[in-house]
Design a protein around this motif. Structure first.
Motif, PDB file in Angstrom:
ATOM      1  N   ALA A  88       6.811  -3.863  -8.998  1.00 25.12           N
ATOM      2  CA  ALA A  88       5.897  -3.646  -7.856  1.00 25.12           C
ATOM      3  C   ALA A  88       4.440  -3.912  -8.215  1.00 25.12           C
ATOM      4  O   ALA A  88       3.532  -3.410  -7.554  1.00 25.12           O
ATOM      5  CB  ALA A  88       6.067  -2.242  -7.257  1.00 25.12           C
ATOM      6  N   MET A  89       4.224  -4.710  -9.273  1.00 23.05           N
ATOM      7  CA  MET A  89       2.862  -5.019  -9.681  1.00 23.05           C
ATOM      8  C   MET A  89       2.515  -6.431  -9.216  1.00 23.05           C
ATOM      9  O   MET A  89       2.931  -7.417  -9.822  1.00 23.05           O
ATOM     10  CB  MET A  89       2.736  -4.921 -11.201  1.00 23.05           C
ATOM     11  CG  MET A  89       2.972  -3.499 -11.678  1.00 23.05           C
ATOM     12  SD  MET A  89       3.106  -3.430 -13.449  1.00 23.05           S
ATOM     13  CE  MET A  89       3.570  -1.696 -13.640  1.00 23.05           C
TER      14      MET A  89
ATOM     15  N   ASP B 100       4.909   1.263  -1.565  1.00 26.26           N
ATOM     16  CA  ASP B 100       3.486   0.986  -1.442  1.00 26.26           C
ATOM     17  C   ASP B 100       2.733   1.894  -2.391  1.00 26.26           C
ATOM     18  O   ASP B 100       2.737   3.113  -2.234  1.00 26.26           O
ATOM     19  CB  ASP B 100       3.074   1.233   0.020  1.00 26.26           C
ATOM     20  CG  ASP B 100       1.683   0.730   0.383  1.00 26.26           C
ATOM     21  OD1 ASP B 100       0.751   0.997  -0.387  1.00 26.26           O
ATOM     22  OD2 ASP B 100       1.530   0.094   1.450  1.00 26.26           O
ATOM     23  N   THR B 101       2.104   1.286  -3.392  1.00 26.62           N
ATOM     24  CA  THR B 101       1.326   2.024  -4.385  1.00 26.62           C
ATOM     25  C   THR B 101      -0.156   1.782  -4.154  1.00 26.62           C
ATOM     26  O   THR B 101      -0.984   2.671  -4.341  1.00 26.62           O
ATOM     27  CB  THR B 101       1.748   1.562  -5.804  1.00 26.62           C
ATOM     28  OG1 THR B 101       3.156   1.724  -5.928  1.00 26.62           O
ATOM     29  CG2 THR B 101       1.033   2.343  -6.891  1.00 26.62           C
ATOM     30  N   GLY B 102      -0.457   0.544  -3.716  1.00 25.92           N
ATOM     31  CA  GLY B 102      -1.849   0.188  -3.424  1.00 25.92           C
ATOM     32  C   GLY B 102      -1.951  -0.743  -2.225  1.00 25.92           C
ATOM     33  O   GLY B 102      -2.991  -1.343  -1.994  1.00 25.92           O
ATOM     34  N   GLY B 103      -0.850  -0.895  -1.506  1.00 27.31           N
ATOM     35  CA  GLY B 103      -0.874  -1.787  -0.334  1.00 27.31           C
ATOM     36  C   GLY B 103       0.394  -2.598  -0.183  1.00 27.31           C
ATOM     37  O   GLY B 103       0.522  -3.418   0.730  1.00 27.31           O
ATOM     38  N   SER B 104       1.338  -2.374  -1.073  1.00 28.51           N
ATOM     39  CA  SER B 104       2.510  -3.239  -1.180  1.00 28.51           C
ATOM     40  C   SER B 104       3.454  -3.256   0.015  1.00 28.51           C
ATOM     41  O   SER B 104       4.332  -4.114   0.068  1.00 28.51           O
ATOM     42  CB  SER B 104       3.311  -2.869  -2.412  1.00 28.51           C
ATOM     43  OG  SER B 104       2.767  -3.520  -3.520  1.00 28.51           O
TER      44      SER B 104
ATOM     45  N   PHE C  93       6.209   3.431 -10.615  1.00 26.14           N
ATOM     46  CA  PHE C  93       5.119   2.570 -11.085  1.00 26.14           C
ATOM     47  C   PHE C  93       3.926   3.491 -11.356  1.00 26.14           C
ATOM     48  O   PHE C  93       3.587   3.754 -12.500  1.00 26.14           O
ATOM     49  CB  PHE C  93       4.862   1.484 -10.039  1.00 26.14           C
ATOM     50  CG  PHE C  93       3.534   0.767 -10.079  1.00 26.14           C
ATOM     51  CD1 PHE C  93       2.671   0.861 -11.161  1.00 26.14           C
ATOM     52  CD2 PHE C  93       3.154  -0.063  -9.023  1.00 26.14           C
ATOM     53  CE1 PHE C  93       1.453   0.181 -11.178  1.00 26.14           C
ATOM     54  CE2 PHE C  93       1.941  -0.753  -9.038  1.00 26.14           C
ATOM     55  CZ  PHE C  93       1.089  -0.619 -10.104  1.00 26.14           C
TER      56      PHE C  93
ATOM     57  N   TYR D 298      -7.039   0.541 -10.270  1.00 22.62           N
ATOM     58  CA  TYR D 298      -6.448  -0.192 -11.402  1.00 22.62           C
ATOM     59  C   TYR D 298      -6.464   0.627 -12.681  1.00 22.62           C
ATOM     60  O   TYR D 298      -5.573   0.486 -13.515  1.00 22.62           O
ATOM     61  CB  TYR D 298      -7.051  -1.594 -11.539  1.00 22.62           C
ATOM     62  CG  TYR D 298      -6.326  -2.509 -10.566  1.00 22.62           C
ATOM     63  CD1 TYR D 298      -5.045  -2.971 -10.860  1.00 22.62           C
ATOM     64  CD2 TYR D 298      -6.849  -2.803  -9.320  1.00 22.62           C
ATOM     65  CE1 TYR D 298      -4.327  -3.739  -9.944  1.00 22.62           C
ATOM     66  CE2 TYR D 298      -6.142  -3.566  -8.401  1.00 22.62           C
ATOM     67  CZ  TYR D 298      -4.881  -4.030  -8.728  1.00 22.62           C
ATOM     68  OH  TYR D 298      -4.164  -4.766  -7.824  1.00 22.62           O
TER      69      TYR D 298
ATOM     70  N   ARG E 248      -0.851  -4.608 -17.435  1.00 22.66           N
ATOM     71  CA  ARG E 248      -1.065  -3.234 -16.942  1.00 22.66           C
ATOM     72  C   ARG E 248      -0.792  -2.204 -18.040  1.00 22.66           C
ATOM     73  O   ARG E 248      -1.491  -1.207 -18.154  1.00 22.66           O
ATOM     74  CB  ARG E 248      -0.153  -2.934 -15.750  1.00 22.66           C
ATOM     75  CG  ARG E 248      -0.190  -3.947 -14.629  1.00 22.66           C
ATOM     76  CD  ARG E 248      -1.361  -3.776 -13.703  1.00 22.66           C
ATOM     77  NE  ARG E 248      -1.324  -4.822 -12.686  1.00 22.66           N
ATOM     78  CZ  ARG E 248      -1.162  -4.598 -11.391  1.00 22.66           C
ATOM     79  NH1 ARG E 248      -1.024  -3.379 -10.935  1.00 22.66           N
ATOM     80  NH2 ARG E 248      -1.148  -5.607 -10.540  1.00 22.66           N
TER      81      ARG E 248
HETATM   82  N1  GLN Z   1      -1.095  -5.235  -5.418  1.00 20.68           N
HETATM   83  C1  GLN Z   1      -1.273  -3.924  -5.947  1.00 20.68           C
HETATM   84  C2  GLN Z   1      -0.925  -3.935  -7.420  1.00 20.68           C
HETATM   85  O1  GLN Z   1      -0.651  -4.976  -7.915  1.00 20.68           O
HETATM   86  C3  GLN Z   1      -0.438  -2.942  -5.185  1.00 20.68           C
HETATM   87  C4  GLN Z   1       0.965  -2.913  -5.620  1.00 20.68           C
HETATM   88  C5  GLN Z   1       1.787  -1.892  -4.886  1.00 20.68           C
HETATM   89  O2  GLN Z   1       1.366  -1.312  -3.904  1.00 20.68           O
HETATM   90  N2  GLN Z   1       2.964  -1.658  -5.429  1.00 20.68           N
HETATM   91  O3  GLN Z   1      -0.940  -2.948  -8.080  1.00 20.68           O
END
Ligand code: GLN
Length: 450
Positions: A105-106, A151-155, A183, A287, A335
């Motif tokens: 999910a990155m 969804d972690t940051g918008g996914s 994640f 991040y 990451r």
């Molecule tokens: N695009 C962001 C990231 O790469 C969000 C990923 C997400 O929400 N899983 O971390």
């Protein structure tokens, strides 16, 4: 129409188009057809009776291969279902297959899948967004009616916007994370991607609620979300952060958002410009925190417990190293290194602790606004879907894609993306953000506008 017909239609479509879209990593065809037959015979319902659904491949499914689109999980078949999958089964849906994504999910484009790059069904030269790009593309291409993403940051919201579908990130704690491969545990939420708001409400209804297996899931009643779909937004107060229409947002996207606000005004809502003063720190904060959490969460992939184990090592330490070197892709390694650095002694206070403080301020920005307003509205993304390959050279430009979705995860509030027109044949997403646990109002506005 029987369940068998529906499931048939889903696989026919997948076999027709998926070699161009790459939304699916694993098909569950035999088991799904057997289940369809059983559901037809029993004839009894459930909220999602007979509905074909795709499940993002970071959500574990009993006896069905789960890869997180990573080589490191090669050969891994889970022994149990995630709570959300259990709930889907209880409500009569049929799992069609497991859906492609960015590795663990990155990512923001689905170019980080170890297996195949997902393509945007509106124009296959363009990305579908990420990391739930496969989920959004599968729904947009008519391969399934419903899909789960994370969804972690918008996914969920960013790919929903890029593919012209509806995607909701619920409030943190609304949906159980048990069985979601972690994640960044303080940010991750599972949520629904669908063709319209009503379907979305049904899917959230199915998966929401307290779960004793997830200590962060909230012990709160789940309202009947479809009851909120009245079309009535009279008297509703909307806040529009000036940072969400600032420089960096494509003027054509801005125009679509302003047109959507005009439409909501016509329906009886009012809006004011407000400010989220700390949103400029959101990207850096996200991040740091998400990579720190990821570096700890991904330590479990060591060649012993799950999936891949290297053949090229003659002692244990070497085996760990080699397995992780061979199994993880570049972005995941980036990451893990960033997170390990931020958490290391001597740097912890300067980075991790500072980021935690910034997170509190970002959350407070939203709390202040929600004292006077019902929802916050802006674009989901600064632009429409970019081209495959366009942003792969520079991770920082790629990260900037999530500038409008990330503050929502840091604050823990719910947010939805609904289609609001197209630019040059590519969809634009309108983002509607609500108070903690107030998905109902988010749906009400989204449905009125839809
Ligand atoms: N695009 C962001 C990231 O790469 C969000 C990923 C997400 O929400 N899983 O971390």
């Amino acid at each position: 129409l029987s369940v068998t017909d529906l499931v048939d239609a889903s696989y026919t479509r997948i076999h027709d188009v998926d070699d161009r879209i790459n939304a699916f990593l694993t098909l569950n065809e035999e088991a799904a057809r057997t289940r369809a037959k059983q559901l037809d015979e029993s004839g009894t319902g459930g909220l999602l009776y007979g509905m074909p659904i795709g499940v993002k491949d970071n959500i574990v499914t009993k006896d069905l291969r789960t890869t997180c689109a990573s080589k490191i999980l090669e050969g891994f078949t889970p022994l149990h279902d995630a709570t959300v999958v259990q709930k889907l089964n209880d409500q009569g849906s049929v799992t069609i297959g497991k859906i492609n994504m960015d590795e663990f999910a990155m990512g923001s484009s689905n170019e980080n899948s170890a297996y195949a790059t997902v393509r945007n069904p509106w124009n296959t030269d363009h990305v579908p967004g990420g990391s739930s790009g496969g989920s959004a593309a599968a729904v947009a291409a008519g391969e399934v009616l419903f899909a789960l993403g994370s969804d972690t940051g918008g996914s969920i919201r960013q790919p929903a916007a890029y593919c012209g579908v509806v995607g909701l990130k619920p409030t943190y704690g609304r949906v159980s994370r048990f069985g979601l491969v972690a994640f960044a545990s303080s940010l991750d939420q599972i949520g629904p991607l669908t063709r319209n708001v009503e379907d979305n409400a049904y899917l959230l209804q199915t998966i929401a609620g307290h779960d004793s297996y997830d200590a962060t899931s909230a012990n709160l009643d789940v309202p009947e979300y479809t009851a909120a779909l009245t079309g009535d937004v009279k008297g509703l107060k909307i806040a529009v952060p000036k940072e969400y229409l600032a420089e960096g947002v494509d003027p054509a996207v801005k125009e679509k958002v302003l047109a959507a606000l005009k439409e909501l005004e016509r329906l009886g809502a009012t809006w004011d410009e407000v400010s989220l003063p700390h949103s400029k720190y959101a990207l850096a904060t996200y991040y740091l925190l998400s990579s720190s959490e990821a570096s700890a969460n991904l330590a479990r992939f060591d060649g012993v417990r799950y999936g891949l184990r290297t053949d090229n090592a003659d002692n244990l330490i070497d085996m760990y190293k080699q397995t992780r070197s061979e199994g993880f892709g570049d972005e995941v390694k980036r990451r893990i290194m960033l997170g390990t650095f931020a958490l290391s002694s001597g740097y912890y206070d300067a980075y991790y602790k500072k980021a935690q403080k910034a997170r509190t301020l970002i959350k407070k920005d939203f709390e202040d606004i929600f004292e006077n307003y019902d929802v916050v509205i802006g674009p989901t993304t600064p632009t429409t879907a970019f081209k495959v390959g366009e942003n792969t050279k520079d991770p920082l430009t790629m990260y900037a894609n999530d500038i409008l979705t990330i503050p929502v995860n840091l604050a823990g509030v719910p947010g939805i993306s609904v289609p609001c027109g197209t630019i040059d044949g590519l969809p634009v997403g309108l983002q509607i953000i609500g108070k903690h646990f107030d998905e109902a109002t988010v749906y009400r506005v989204a449905h009125a506008f839809e």
